[in-house]
Structures are given as structure tokens and as C-alpha cells.
Design a protein around this motif. Structure first.
Motif, PDB file in Angstrom:
ATOM      1  N   ALA A   1      18.979  14.048   6.260  1.00  0.00           N
ATOM      2  CA  ALA A   1      19.125  14.290   4.822  1.00  0.00           C
ATOM      3  C   ALA A   1      17.739  14.336   4.196  1.00  0.00           C
ATOM      4  CB  ALA A   1      19.949  13.180   4.175  1.00  0.00           C
ATOM      5  N   MET A   2      17.537  15.288   3.296  1.00  0.00           N
ATOM      6  CA  MET A   2      16.217  15.426   2.664  1.00  0.00           C
ATOM      7  C   MET A   2      16.335  15.431   1.154  1.00  0.00           C
ATOM      8  SD  MET A   2      13.689  17.874   4.756  1.00  0.00           S
ATOM      9  CE  MET A   2      14.701  19.092   5.568  1.00  0.00           C
ATOM     10  N   PHE A   3      15.300  14.926   0.526  1.00  0.00           N
ATOM     11  CA  PHE A   3      15.226  14.961  -0.929  1.00  0.00           C
ATOM     12  C   PHE A   3      14.802  16.355  -1.380  1.00  0.00           C
ATOM     13  CE2 PHE A   3      16.119  10.776  -2.319  1.00  0.00           C
ATOM     14  CZ  PHE A   3      15.677   9.905  -1.349  1.00  0.00           C
TER      15      PHE A   3
ATOM     16  N   GLN B   1       7.538  20.722  -4.913  1.00  0.00           N
ATOM     17  CA  GLN B   1       7.497  19.871  -6.104  1.00  0.00           C
ATOM     18  C   GLN B   1       6.384  18.826  -5.995  1.00  0.00           C
ATOM     19  OE1 GLN B   1      11.683  18.618  -6.949  1.00  0.00           O
ATOM     20  NE2 GLN B   1      12.155  20.278  -5.531  1.00  0.00           N
ATOM     21  N   ILE B   2       6.027  18.482  -4.770  1.00  0.00           N
ATOM     22  CA  ILE B   2       4.899  17.583  -4.549  1.00  0.00           C
ATOM     23  C   ILE B   2       3.595  18.373  -4.657  1.00  0.00           C
ATOM     24  CG2 ILE B   2       3.787  16.008  -2.919  1.00  0.00           C
ATOM     25  CD1 ILE B   2       6.465  14.988  -4.041  1.00  0.00           C
TER      26      ILE B   2
ATOM     27  N   SER C   1      11.117  15.111   7.871  1.00  0.00           N
ATOM     28  CA  SER C   1      12.112  14.406   7.081  1.00  0.00           C
ATOM     29  C   SER C   1      11.569  13.087   6.540  1.00  0.00           C
ATOM     30  CB  SER C   1      13.355  14.164   7.940  1.00  0.00           C
ATOM     31  OG  SER C   1      14.353  13.529   7.184  1.00  0.00           O
ATOM     32  N   ILE C   2      10.816  12.363   7.357  1.00  0.00           N
ATOM     33  CA  ILE C   2      10.296  11.097   6.861  1.00  0.00           C
ATOM     34  C   ILE C   2       9.149  11.336   5.876  1.00  0.00           C
ATOM     35  CG2 ILE C   2       8.748  10.654   8.829  1.00  0.00           C
ATOM     36  CD1 ILE C   2      10.597   8.090   6.567  1.00  0.00           C
ATOM     37  N   LYS C   3       8.373  12.376   6.092  1.00  0.00           N
ATOM     38  CA  LYS C   3       7.354  12.690   5.087  1.00  0.00           C
ATOM     39  C   LYS C   3       8.029  12.976   3.741  1.00  0.00           C
ATOM     40  CE  LYS C   3       4.717  16.389   3.071  1.00  0.00           C
ATOM     41  NZ  LYS C   3       3.760  15.672   2.233  1.00  0.00           N
ATOM     42  N   ASN C   4       9.100  13.731   3.804  1.00  0.00           N
ATOM     43  CA  ASN C   4       9.849  14.051   2.587  1.00  0.00           C
ATOM     44  C   ASN C   4      10.332  12.779   1.884  1.00  0.00           C
ATOM     45  OD1 ASN C   4      12.976  14.270   1.767  1.00  0.00           O
ATOM     46  ND2 ASN C   4      11.961  16.171   1.132  1.00  0.00           N
ATOM     47  N   LYS C   5      10.819  11.841   2.631  1.00  0.00           N
ATOM     48  CA  LYS C   5      11.303  10.581   2.045  1.00  0.00           C
ATOM     49  C   LYS C   5      10.129   9.753   1.509  1.00  0.00           C
ATOM     50  CE  LYS C   5      15.553  10.198   4.855  1.00  0.00           C
ATOM     51  NZ  LYS C   5      15.549  11.383   5.724  1.00  0.00           N
ATOM     52  N   ILE C   6       9.022   9.750   2.258  1.00  0.00           N
ATOM     53  CA  ILE C   6       7.830   9.032   1.786  1.00  0.00           C
ATOM     54  C   ILE C   6       7.419   9.565   0.417  1.00  0.00           C
ATOM     55  CG2 ILE C   6       5.344   8.757   2.163  1.00  0.00           C
ATOM     56  CD1 ILE C   6       5.935   8.652   5.192  1.00  0.00           C
ATOM     57  N   ASP C   7       7.433  10.888   0.271  1.00  0.00           N
ATOM     58  CA  ASP C   7       7.030  11.485  -1.006  1.00  0.00           C
ATOM     59  C   ASP C   7       7.959  11.060  -2.144  1.00  0.00           C
ATOM     60  OD1 ASP C   7       5.913  14.594   0.539  1.00  0.00           O
ATOM     61  OD2 ASP C   7       4.751  12.852  -0.114  1.00  0.00           O
ATOM     62  N   TYR C   8       9.256  11.204  -1.948  1.00  0.00           N
ATOM     63  CA  TYR C   8      10.191  10.833  -3.017  1.00  0.00           C
ATOM     64  C   TYR C   8      10.028   9.363  -3.372  1.00  0.00           C
ATOM     65  CZ  TYR C   8      14.360  10.028  -5.791  1.00  0.00           C
ATOM     66  OH  TYR C   8      15.224   9.664  -6.811  1.00  0.00           O
ATOM     67  N   CYS C   9       9.990   8.525  -2.339  1.00  0.00           N
ATOM     68  CA  CYS C   9       9.953   7.078  -2.575  1.00  0.00           C
ATOM     69  C   CYS C   9       8.639   6.636  -3.221  1.00  0.00           C
ATOM     70  CB  CYS C   9      10.192   6.326  -1.274  1.00  0.00           C
ATOM     71  SG  CYS C   9      11.906   6.495  -0.698  1.00  0.00           S
TER      72      CYS C   9
ATOM     73  N   ILE D   1       0.853  -1.188   0.000  1.00  0.00           N
ATOM     74  CA  ILE D   1       0.000   0.000   0.000  1.00  0.00           C
ATOM     75  C   ILE D   1       0.889   1.239   0.000  1.00  0.00           C
ATOM     76  CG2 ILE D   1      -1.618   1.324   1.453  1.00  0.00           C
ATOM     77  CD1 ILE D   1      -2.749  -1.347   2.412  1.00  0.00           C
ATOM     78  N   GLU D   2       0.522   2.243  -0.768  1.00  0.00           N
ATOM     79  CA  GLU D   2       1.281   3.490  -0.785  1.00  0.00           C
ATOM     80  C   GLU D   2       0.708   4.462   0.236  1.00  0.00           C
ATOM     81  OE1 GLU D   2       3.191   3.959  -5.124  1.00  0.00           O
ATOM     82  OE2 GLU D   2       1.088   4.523  -5.013  1.00  0.00           O
ATOM     83  N   ILE D   3       1.568   5.416   0.621  1.00  0.00           N
ATOM     84  CA  ILE D   3       1.167   6.368   1.652  1.00  0.00           C
ATOM     85  C   ILE D   3       1.275   7.795   1.138  1.00  0.00           C
ATOM     86  CG2 ILE D   3       1.762   7.331   3.926  1.00  0.00           C
ATOM     87  CD1 ILE D   3       2.877   4.606   4.705  1.00  0.00           C
ATOM     88  N   PHE D   4       0.274   8.605   1.495  1.00  0.00           N
ATOM     89  CA  PHE D   4       0.347  10.045   1.289  1.00  0.00           C
ATOM     90  C   PHE D   4       0.219  10.697   2.648  1.00  0.00           C
ATOM     91  CE2 PHE D   4       0.222  13.686  -1.548  1.00  0.00           C
ATOM     92  CZ  PHE D   4      -0.239  14.692  -0.708  1.00  0.00           C
ATOM     93  N   TYR D   5       1.283  11.409   3.062  1.00  0.00           N
ATOM     94  CA  TYR D   5       1.273  12.075   4.358  1.00  0.00           C
ATOM     95  C   TYR D   5       1.085  13.566   4.116  1.00  0.00           C
ATOM     96  CZ  TYR D   5       2.314  12.762   9.312  1.00  0.00           C
ATOM     97  OH  TYR D   5       2.219  13.053  10.654  1.00  0.00           O
TER      98      TYR D   5
END
Lengths: 455, 455
Positions: B227-229, B406-407, B171-179, A184-188
Motif C-alpha cells: 500500500a502506498m500513500f 508531491q514531495i 514503498s518504504i520510502k513513500n511511507k517515510i515521506d508521508y510520515c 531523528i527524521e529521515i530523508f530518503y
């Protein structure tokens, strides 16, 4: 006509003023109608009729004014997009969802946010055409396996309670783990919608935006930031919902018979992408606008629903009211699920974790091993919750560890206790790691594997 | 023999005592060897030889003692797993990675964690057999598209600095978005390995564990929590690395010629799953054990590397040292990438974001639009960083917003400024959402689309 006789700028100003008037009138009507519900319908009609009228007032083509309003939105959008001054558009733009908290726009204003967006009536067609043209983005990623987007979020501001962000962090890690195992993908989301994201109504425009942007998503799974996965092995029974568009934890009797405000829970629900979803979002939204509308709607809800305390309109109560008063319209596509804890109220679960570990196993999803433990009322991010802070935080740690243990055991570790951050090894390293049997089958679960074609 | 003459329990105790002695001797040897590097090699050999000797001492079959030690580990593991008292095993168990911070085990102890696990020599064979048997878990999910697992994490304790967890969350939201955009899975670790996760060495056992548990993962992408994307559109050029096993941002000259401690960066790197990865992890690890070993190793590194300050051994300096002193062994599979910012030092990037927006576009990944902005030295979770706190936090907000824009633009929004949490609309709603062109092509990017077979 106006453009020829006057300067273009003056004409735009006049048109803007006219639009302001129309929206003001429309929203005043809304307020009056809602107010009637509290004073008493008298000869004006029942609350149900009110609800229907509010909705129809905005979207029905029978009324000239809303029709013209919508036309202007669409015309402006398509003809003159480049020239749109977003500031001017905001006051008129009933689509403006994101409110500037420090500008005048953020003050409670009955003119704001009366709809979620321009009315779309052919979304099923648009979507199915797009899916045909984009076979690389299928809405089903396996047999009986829809593409699911889990949506959650929190405020872009640091929590008032310093430890609140730490619990938000643990909560998203928990969701990352479940979603990784289940494909499942996540949007935060952290875009500031209302004063706080936990302001609940903000999820509606977000959900609409995501459905329309991602036709490949078959189900959108909204989940509150204070809800955690506690059964990492449980796969939602998607087949059960093949004829449903909205799945919430709840009970038919409590919603349709009792109109109990907690007859269902909107902290964790599944919404199938389609026209029906757009329609119910539109029907759900009118009680949401901040300020007078939301306050007055809250009074209606307290009066109409069983056991509801006095507070402004919330999305959950509004959903109960919507379903209870319009069952014929929505009911056949709504599945109130009580066979497992799509939402599980923390109060009746957290003291039983040790007993669950003793007697049961992951994969059950129900009272024996709840899929979701939802910390309603705890509000770790804010200053004031409905329960003692210490009880909440301690239990959130336990719930997190309960779920985390199911991840750690994949790798041969576990928390030293449900109260402890520390972990200990429970399986030694080996030179044959691929012969290790992870007991829950979560390492390479069947519900995640997707056949990939080689080209 | 012993078991026949004595009770089984007594014999286990005696064997345990013998094992303790062996490990004590081994680790004392290690300490002495490392110490020699600081006193001066004299007639005892060069630091390079020391490094090699340390490694060989543990893994070479030429030495009887380590050989027997390893055999016993394996025998115990396979024969008597159920009876292993994990507490007893800990003191002997060089595989024990996770240290109980409140027990005696957590005190710096030169007997601890001298290896990452039992030596595996046939991982490529094991892995390729598994992949054949599990076609539903392929290591390539598309043409030139390896399956990638991004690994990151933070301490399970709330940050000492209250606002630190908020930045970890962003930071983890940022990684979730890139990934999500790039079809990459995430593993967020919060198991307490060293006193802090940011204790850097803890990533080694974690990485080893994940590689061995997930043969389907082709590349493991380690990324620090600070580190952030900042380029959501940049896809790593996987083809470039088809003959490489380890990719880090860095420069050949600075590592191999200058031995500069910042000649490469281990805050964001790619490691290909395979025997080579296990081997280099084993070679990398010996300077890590907390306490005397790490301190003394730090002195060696400060002496041997260019410009390195005085502090205990860190994984990055150790990697520079390893590569510089054993280039022949590892160099041909290590790609030091400087064509784009797989790691981008924040100090030279953050003040240029407005200039980048003015002149360039996402997708470049390099100095014009960095893939990663890495806030080395900021330490927002702790009390003391290397830079003024306010500068760090302000710039982290800007970097987050730079990436988040960018998101948001996908959905028609943007931050009001790089300093602002608030967002504004930049594209109106439409009744034809699927005709919207998102300028960066991030809505349904080609690098994410995966053909799925219908069965």
C-alpha cells in the motif's frame, strides 16, 4: 534595447547564445586550470592556487563575467519565472543538478553543473529571521538536542545485482530503527542525480537543497546506503560539536600532515546548517562535474594525496585535498572525530561482533561497540565491488542482525545467531508489560523524550 | 508436593507433559468445533456460537482447564523466568509467536499459537498510570493530534521475484515521506512470524506486542507493504474518531448486512491503544493458527461470507465475520470509513491519475485524490499474483511517482512523467529560498508543527 528592435523570441535566442558562450568559456578555463595541475603548475601557480582560482572564478564579484552570469540568473528567476523554458534554461543553468540520463544533457559535458546554485551570502540572517518567525519549528528540540535530519538514498533503478535491493531495504530499516529511538527524521532520496546515487557527488546538491529548504534543521547527517547502525544506544555527543560545523570520522594527522585519502570519511558526516555549510559545499563541488573535469581532477588527487589509487575525483578525496590545502580557512570549524565510529570500516569490525557481545555493551559507539559499520567497497547494488561478494553479503547480514538484536531485545526477542534471519524469544510475555526492564533502556530513552507544551 | 518427592528436573518434565496434554486437548476441541461449522451445526450449535465458544474456551474462567493453564503460564513467568528453557517452553507456550521455520516447530501444528499472550484485563489502568508518570512521552503530541505509530513490514528473506525488493524499498520510502510530513513514527518489522510476513496473520501478535510496549502510542496504524500513500497532504481526521477504537475503510451495509468479504479492508487500519484493542485482537486471532485450524476456518468463512473464494482463513475475512456475528459487542467502537481512501483499491484508481492531476489537488484523500493506493493481489515479492505482473509493476511505478511528485514539488522538481524515474526542475533556484511558496504547504505543514517547551 534588443527587445525593442527585434522580436522578443529572437532576442531571447540571442541572449541564450551569449550565455552559452560565457559558460563555455568559464568551464574551459576551469578545465585548463585543472589540467595545469597535472602537467605542472610552472609559472601558472600551485594546485592550491588553482583550487582557489576555480572557486573564485565562479563566485568572486571581482570578475565581470561570472558576476553578470549570476545577475542574469537572478534577474531571470525573479522577473520572468513563468516564462522560463526549463529546457532552454538547462543548458545555461549552472543550477541544474538533476540530469536527464537519456537526453543529451546526460552526456559528459564540461558545460554542466559548474556550481550548486546562485551564491547566497546572508543565509545565517535569513535563517535566524525565519526561526524567530516560526517558533513551532525550533532548531533545538530539547536541551543540547539539535533537530537532525538524516539523509540517505539510492538509485531509482532496480539494482543490477538482484539481491542488492534487499540489502538496501534492510539498511533503511536499520536507519529507521536508530532514528526512531533518537528522535531523528529521515530523508530518503531516489531522484536520479548522477548515473548512480552511489556516484557520491550527487549528495552535494541534495544537501544544499535540503539545508536551504529546512532552516529548522540544525544538523544534516549524511549517511551512505551501505552504512549501518550497529550501536542503537549511542547518542551523538552534540555538545562536543557546539563550535564545529562539520564533523567527520578521521584523524588530523592523516589529513593535514599526510594528506592521506582515507584520512577522513564522507560516508557518514554531520553538517551544521548555516552560511559556512553553503560555502564549503561550494568549495567542495568543483571537482565533481562528470566527464573531463572529474577525470582530470582525479589525477590531481591521486598525485597530491597519499596512497590514493587512480580513479576519477571522488568527494572524499576532494574533501581531504580541500582541508589539507586550505586549513586556515576551514579547519577551525571541522571536527575530525576518532573517539567513536561515526564511520566504522567494516573490515576491522565484523569478525569481532561475537567478542563485543561477550565483553562489552551497546552505548559505547567505539571499537568496543561501533556506532556505524560501513561497508565501503562492497557495492551490493552493482555488479562489481572491491571485495568478494559472498564475504560482503554475509557480513552485512551479521552487521544488520547485530544492530537488529538491540531492537528485538526491547521486545523480548533476538536472532538465533548473527547469521540467522530467524528470531527466538528470550523473555516471556507478562500481564505487567510496563514493569519489564529493557536492559538497554531503549524502550523510552531519555535522549528521545521531548517536553511538549499542552496548548 | 511433587518437588519434595522427586528431583526438581523430573517434576518439571512431568508438569510439562501434563501441560502438553492440556493444550493438545484444548486445540483438538478447537479443531472439532471449527469442523462442525463445515459439516453442519446440527444439534451442536451455530457458527456464531462456535466462534464464541472457541473464544470463551480459552479465556473464560468458567472452565477449569484453561484457567489452570493460564495460571501456570503466569506462575512460570514470574517465578522461574531465569530457568525457562525457551525450547521446552515453546511447545507449551501459547505465547510463542515466532516460529523457527527450519525446526519441527514450523510444521503446521494444531497445538501452536492458540492465543496471543496471557490475558490482560487492566490495560487501561496500567497505561493511564504510566502516562501520568511519564509526561515526557505523552499520547497526544498536539491539540487533536494523537501520537501515531505506523507499522508495516516484509519478509526477512529476499523476494522470490528479484524486482520485488525494489518495490518494497520504494514503498518504504513513500511511507517515510508521508510520515515525516505528518509527524508519525514508523516501525518496520522483518522478524519472521509466519512463513511470510504477507501471511497476514503475523500482524496480530506484532500489533499486540507494540501496543503493550508503547503505551505512549495512542493509535497504531497498520499498513501493508503493498500500500502506498498517494496524497501527501491529507491529514487523517483524528477528531472524527474520538469515540472509536478501530477505523477501517469499508461500508456498514457490506459488512453487517451482506457479510461481504471485502466489505472492509485490513491492509490499512487504525487501532487505538487500550483494553478494547487487546480484546478484539484476542477475538480476531483464533482462526489464524497455521494448518488445520486455518484451513477449516477458511471453509467456514467461504460458506458464511458473500463472494469469498475458497482459500485458508485470512485476517480480513475473519474480521468481517467477527463484526457481522458480534456487532453488539464490537460495532459501536468500529468506524467503517468510506469518506476517503484509508485503503484505496488500485484497480479503480491508477488509470485516473492524469485526470486527477488535471482536475483536482492533493489534500482531498478520496476518489479525487486517494490517500492510499493499495495494490491488493499484486504480490510483487512472490512469484504468483492475482494480476499480470507487468500491469502491477507499471502501475506501482505510477502510483509511487504520483505520490513522489508531491514531495519533489516541495523542492522544485517533478518526475518527467508518471512512468519515468527521471526528474526535471520546475522551479529555479533562488537566493531567497525562504520566500518560496511551496504550493501544497508541505514544507512546514501545520499538522506537523509541535510546540516544544524550552526547558
Amino acid at each position: 534595447m534588443i527587445d525593442k528592435c527585434l522580436g522578443a523570441q529572437r532576442s531571447r535566442k540571442i541572449q541564450k547564445a551569449l550565455r552559452h558562450c560565457k559558460v563555455t568559456i568559464l568551464c574551459l578555463v576551469l578545465t585548463i586550470v585543472v589540467l595545469r595541475g597535472t602537467i605542472g603548475a610552472g609559472k601558472f601557480g600551485t594546485p592550491e592556487q588553482d583550487f582557489v582560482e576555480i572557486r573564485d572564478h565562479f563566485y568572486s564579484r571581482k570578475h565581470a563575467e561570472p558576476h553578470r552570469v549570476l545577475e542574469e540568473v537572478q534577474t531571470t528567476s525573479s522577473n520572468d519565472r513563468a516564462a522560463i523554458d526549463t529546457n532552454n534554461y538547462n543548458e545555461f543553468d549552472i543550477n541544474k543538478i538533476l540530469i536527464d540520463e537519456e537526453s543529451d544533457d546526460s552526456k559528459p559535458d564540461s558545460n554542466k553543473a559548474c556550481s550548486l546554485g546562485p551564491k547566497i551570502s546572508d543565509w545565517d540572517d535569513q535563517r535566524s529571521r525565519w526561526l524567530k518567525e516560526n517558533p513551532n519549528y525550533p532548531n533545538f528540540i530539547g536541551p543540547n538536542k539539535p533537530r537532525v535530519l538524516l539523509v540517505t538514498g539510492s538509485s531509482p533503478k532496480p539494482c543490477e545485482n538482484p539481491v542488492g535491493d534487499h540489502y538496501l531495504l534492510k539498511s533503511i530499516k536499520n536507519k529507521i530503527d536508530y532514528c526512531r529511538l533518537h528522535g531523528i527524521e529521515i530523508f530518503y532520496n531516489m531522484a536520479l542525480l548522477d548515473a548512480e546515487m552511489a556516484g557520491f557527488w550527487a549528495k552535494l546538491p541534495l544537501i544544499r537543497k535540503l539545508l536551504l529548504s529546512h532552516p529548522e534543521v540544525e544538523f544534516l547527517w549524511w549517511m551512505d546506503s551501505d552504512a549501518m547502525f550497529t550501536d542503537m544506544a549511542f547518542e551523538v555527543p552534540w555538545e562536543r560539536y557546539k563550535d564545529s560545523n562539520l564533523v567527520m570520522h578521521g584523524w588530523n594527522e592523516m589529513v593535514y600532515d599526510q594528506k592521506n585519502w582515507i584520512g577522513l570519511n564522507t560516508g557518514s558526516f554531520l553538517l551544521r546548517n548555516g552560511q559556512w555549510a553553503l560555502d564549503i559545499l561550494d568549495a567542495w563541488a568543483p571537482m565533481g562535474p562528470k566527464g573531463k573535469i572529474r577525470e582530470e581532477a582525479g589525477k590531481v588527487l591521486t598525485r597530491e594525496l597519499k596512497d590514493r589509487p587512480v580513479f576519477e575525483a571522488d568527494d572524499q578525496s576532494a574533501m581531504v585535498y580541500l582541508l589539507a590545502t586550505q586549513r586556515a580557512k576551514w579547519g577551525n570549524k571541522v571536527y575530525l572525530e576518532s573517539a567513536y565510529y561515526l564511520h566504522g570500516y567494516w573490515g576491522i569490525l565484523v569478525d569481532r561482533y561475537e567478542e563485543m557481545i561477550e565483553n562489552y555493551r551497546p552505548g559505547l559507539g567505539d571499537h568496543r561497540w561501533p556506532l556505524v559499520t560501513h561497508f565501503v567497497g562492497c557495492k551490493p547494488c552493482g555488479k562489481f565491488g572491491d571485495y568478494p561478494v559472498e564475504r560482503c553479503l554475509k557480513q552485512m547480514d551479521r552487521a544488520f542482525n547485530f544492530g537488529d538484536n538491540q531492537i528485538l531485545q526491547i521486545y523480548g526477542f533476538t536472532h538465533k545467531s548473527l547469521a540467522s534471519r530467524r528470531v527466538k524469544r528470550v523473555r516471556n510475555e507478562t500481564v505487567n508489560p510496563l514493569e519489564v526492564k529493557d536492559e538497554l533502556g531503549l524502550l523510552h530513552p531519555a535522549f528521545k523524550a521531548v517536553k511538549v507544551s499542552s496548548s
